[in-house]
Design a protein around this motif. Structure first.
Motif, PDB file in Angstrom:
ATOM      1  N   LYS A 378      42.131  36.296  44.998  1.00 52.66           N
ATOM      2  CA  LYS A 378      42.908  37.352  44.350  1.00 52.66           C
ATOM      3  C   LYS A 378      44.174  37.691  45.146  1.00 52.66           C
ATOM      4  CE  LYS A 378      39.499  40.248  44.448  1.00 52.66           C
ATOM      5  NZ  LYS A 378      38.555  39.364  45.199  1.00 52.66           N
ATOM      6  N   SER A 379      44.028  37.949  46.443  1.00 50.73           N
ATOM      7  CA  SER A 379      45.204  38.274  47.253  1.00 50.73           C
ATOM      8  C   SER A 379      46.127  37.071  47.386  1.00 50.73           C
ATOM      9  CB  SER A 379      44.771  38.776  48.640  1.00 50.73           C
ATOM     10  OG  SER A 379      44.108  40.028  48.543  1.00 50.73           O
ATOM     11  N   THR A 380      45.542  35.876  47.424  1.00 51.89           N
ATOM     12  CA  THR A 380      46.373  34.671  47.457  1.00 51.89           C
ATOM     13  C   THR A 380      47.223  34.569  46.196  1.00 51.89           C
ATOM     14  OG1 THR A 380      44.707  33.525  48.784  1.00 51.89           O
ATOM     15  CG2 THR A 380      46.339  32.156  47.668  1.00 51.89           C
ATOM     16  N   VAL A 382      48.399  37.097  44.425  1.00 52.36           N
ATOM     17  CA  VAL A 382      49.510  38.041  44.551  1.00 52.36           C
ATOM     18  C   VAL A 382      50.550  37.510  45.533  1.00 52.36           C
ATOM     19  CG1 VAL A 382      50.142  40.375  45.247  1.00 52.36           C
ATOM     20  CG2 VAL A 382      48.060  39.994  43.931  1.00 52.36           C
ATOM     21  N   ASP A 383      50.099  36.941  46.657  1.00 52.26           N
ATOM     22  CA  ASP A 383      51.042  36.382  47.639  1.00 52.26           C
ATOM     23  C   ASP A 383      51.887  35.276  47.025  1.00 52.26           C
ATOM     24  OD1 ASP A 383      50.273  38.066  49.666  1.00 52.26           O
ATOM     25  OD2 ASP A 383      48.910  36.643  50.613  1.00 52.26           O
ATOM     26  N   ARG A 417      55.254  44.622  44.666  1.00 51.93           N
ATOM     27  CA  ARG A 417      53.850  44.498  45.016  1.00 51.93           C
ATOM     28  C   ARG A 417      53.483  45.465  46.123  1.00 51.93           C
ATOM     29  NH1 ARG A 417      51.773  39.786  48.767  1.00 51.93           N
ATOM     30  NH2 ARG A 417      50.136  41.347  48.787  1.00 51.93           N
ATOM     31  N   PHE A 419      50.156  46.079  49.226  1.00 54.55           N
ATOM     32  CA  PHE A 419      49.310  45.260  50.089  1.00 54.55           C
ATOM     33  C   PHE A 419      47.976  45.952  50.323  1.00 54.55           C
ATOM     34  CE2 PHE A 419      53.661  44.144  50.996  1.00 54.55           C
ATOM     35  CZ  PHE A 419      53.637  42.770  51.185  1.00 54.55           C
ATOM     36  N   GLN A 420      46.970  45.139  50.654  1.00 52.78           N
ATOM     37  CA  GLN A 420      45.683  45.715  51.065  1.00 52.78           C
ATOM     38  C   GLN A 420      45.827  46.466  52.379  1.00 52.78           C
ATOM     39  OE1 GLN A 420      42.408  42.987  51.217  1.00 52.78           O
ATOM     40  NE2 GLN A 420      42.692  42.246  49.132  1.00 52.78           N
ATOM     41  N   ASP A 490      47.462  45.528  44.863  1.00 53.77           N
ATOM     42  CA  ASP A 490      46.348  44.860  45.547  1.00 53.77           C
ATOM     43  C   ASP A 490      45.440  45.924  46.152  1.00 53.77           C
ATOM     44  OD1 ASP A 490      44.674  43.080  46.730  1.00 53.77           O
ATOM     45  OD2 ASP A 490      46.206  42.032  47.883  1.00 53.77           O
ATOM     46  N   GLU A 491      44.397  46.289  45.417  1.00 54.43           N
ATOM     47  CA  GLU A 491      43.433  47.306  45.820  1.00 54.43           C
ATOM     48  C   GLU A 491      44.115  48.601  46.254  1.00 54.43           C
ATOM     49  OE1 GLU A 491      40.292  46.010  48.348  1.00 54.43           O
ATOM     50  OE2 GLU A 491      40.273  43.971  47.538  1.00 54.43           O
TER      51      GLU A 491
END
Length: 570
Positions: A378-380, A382-383, A417, A419-420, A490-491
């Motif tokens: 998931k984070s990948t 968004v990155d 975006r 970030f976590q 992202d969360e």
């Protein structure tokens, strides 16, 4: 409704500046000649410390060659004086500062790739090389004994001291307004997180180079003033060990704060003077500064921030999040055609496939939820979409146009975006951070309404006094105020209690209608996902396991088995 406040009123800095000039005048007529000389040395040191406060305290980079920039300014003033160039001393002083600023940009180029000890070695090496070169070459006019001519109105030491105080005050005002503007916010942001800076659409390269340029310009001005004080420039005034000691003093005092830069300058002159009066060699002053610097580095703070934190805690209550349920709702806007389209997105880390041919669509005025177990990619995702993984394969379009380029370029085209991890610089106020993220002119009412809607702390609140959960919401507000086409979250609710998750979901549901922004939401809290997202995409081992309307996806047996377990949704 709580409205935003703009912090210190604009007129107060000018009142302080006039008070500083008045104090300088009083000192120039009230002190004897020796103390005027010491005061002049403190003024020169204060301007250098202001510059170090920019590059080290604000932008978070190590620069151990501040007096080398001073030598550049001194060289230009000496050369123009020897050549009898037009314009006079004040013009030469300005040109010396500008020349040092150009050198600062060149020195700052390694900072684009080097950090920490590596950058320290490069800047210290430059200072040492300049020290050796100056000893061999000498400054222009020194061999001939050509003394630098001061302006006629400031030819004696007392009036020249007053001129130096005026220059110091002007430099302080310049640094004050730069720090409160976009450059200053970018310096604070890049010091805390380069990724967060790029995600806001700001150039990390420009932020670093402008910090070095401003720092070097101030250093050049201080060197030119010193040359006018002494009459001739000597290499002994610009040694590498003095640059190192000045850096340590800047760290210890907190020279990114203007008053502490002035206080540090007093220490720079006062400590050696006290040692001399006590019969101790003045070189021991470097040892004193070193011990104080080690203590500051080991303690992770400095004198200026410590004093301010104590004052804030005594005069203010800690900032609290006021995310209560129940807000004034706006009429929802029906989702439109896809505004963000991703096709065949693949990311490989060596032999590991983090994403494999992922397709997603975020509808206009809609909220797409992306869920999946830990390690699903998931984070990948968004990155890759936001440009932090330039080697990703696949295509992405925003508003029908290809989405390419660096993260900052993508942010400027309308893709933002979060970030976590915490990427919010604690050195800014809420107001300054929101204006930095928005990258457009905002009214106080606009800021106040957005903060009030999300229950965030007041605009004047320092972010250092805000907890992590509230800072994450401030980050969301800032990106929404930028009015992007799509916001990737992202969360965003991480760090909030469960009941505040629900209240945050109520607000997030209204984002498309209230702010005109489409959202891609990554979240583990299924209650939040259910309350916000009409459509959901499930990732599992880097592949799309299911995608479609919320009810269908969450009832899919494959999703239940791979992600939530057979009884999770019962």
């Amino acid at each position: 409704m709580r409205l935003a406040e703009r912090g210190v009123r604009t007129g107060i800095p000018f009142v302080v500046a006039l008070a500083g000039i008045a104090a300088g005048y009083a000192l120039s007529v009230g002190l004897d000649g020796y103390f005027v000389y010491l005061g002049m040395s403190a003024v020169v040191a204060g301007i250098s410390l202001l510059g170090l406060g920019v590059v080290t305290g604000s932008a978070g980079m190590i620069s151990l060659c501040q007096l080398t920039f001073g030598a550049v300014g001194a060289w230009v003033v000496s050369a123009l004086n020897a050549a009898e160039a037009p314009g006079g001393f004040l013009t030469w002083l300005l040109l010396g500062g500008l020349a040092a600023g150009v050198v600062g940009v060149l020195v700052g180029l390694p900072a684009l790739r080097l950090r920490g000890i590596n950058l320290a070695v490069v800047t210290l090496g430059l200072a040492a090389a300049a020290d050796l070169a100056l000893v061999q070459l000498q400054f222009p006019g020194v061999a001939e004994g050509i003394s630098v001519e001061r302006p006629d109105a400031f030819s004696d030491d007392r009036s020249y001291f007053l001129l130096a105080v005026v220059v110091l005050v002007l430099c302080c005002l310049a640094v004050y307004f730069l720090r409160r503007g976009r450059w200053g916010s970018a310096w604070q942001a890049v010091a805390f997180s380069e990724r967060g800076t790029a995600a806001a659409g700001a150039s990390v390269r420009t932020s670093k180079l402008t910090a070095f340029a401003v720092s070097a310009t101030l250093g050049g001005i201080s060197g030119g003033l010193l040359t006018g004080q002494v009459g001739l420039a000597f290499p002994a005034s610009f040694t590498a060990i003095q640059s190192l000691a000045l850096y340590v003093l800047a760290i210890m005092s907190g020279a990114h704060l203007i008053d502490m830069a002035v206080f540090g300058a007093v220490l720079w002159v006062g400590v050696p003077e006290l040692l001399k009066r006590w019969g101790i060699p003045q070189d021991w002053g470097f040892v004193v500064f070193g011990v104080l610097g080690v203590q500051a580095l080991a303690g992770g703070g400095n004198l200026g921030t410590t004093v301010r934190q104590l004052w804030y805690r005594r005069s203010k209550e800690p900032a609290k999040l006021e995310l209560a349920a129940g807000t004034t709702s706006v009429e929802p806007v029906p989702p439109g055609p896809p505004v963000l389209v991703v096709r065949g997105l693949s990311v490989n880390f060596g032999h590991v496939a983090a994403l494999s041919s992922v397709d997603i669509e975020v509808p206009e005025n809609g909220i797409l939820g992306v869920i999946g177990p830990n390690g699903a990619g998931k984070s990948t995702l968004v990155d890759a979409i936001s440009g932090f993984l330039p080697n990703a394969d696949g295509e992405a379009e925003l508003g029908g146009k290809p989405l390419t380029g660096s993260p900052s370029n993508r942010a400027r085209t309308g893709l933002r975006r979060t970030f976590q991890q915490d990427r919010v610089p604690p050195g800014l106020t809420v107001d300054a951070y929101l204006r930095f993220l928005a990258r457009r002119r905002l009214t106080a009412d606009e800021i106040g309404e957005a903060l009030d809607f999300f229950g965030c702390p007041a605009a004047r609140t320092p972010l250092s006094q805000v907890d992590v959960g509230a800072r994450r919401l401030v980050e969301v507000v800032g990106h929404l105020l930028a009015r992007p086409r799509v916001l990737l979250l992202d969360e965003p609710a991480a760090g909030l209690p469960h009941e505040e998750h629900v209240a945050f979901g109520e607000r997030l549901r209204q984002v498309p209608a209230r702010f005109g922004v489409s959202v891609l939401l990554i979240e583990h809290d299924l209650d939040l996902v259910r309350s916000v997202c009409d459509t959901i995409t499930v990732l599992d081992f880097g592949r799309v396991l299911a995608s479609g309307p919320q009810a269908e996806v969450l009832a899919d047996p494959a999703v239940l088995k791979a992600y939530m377990g057979e009884t999770e949704l019962l």
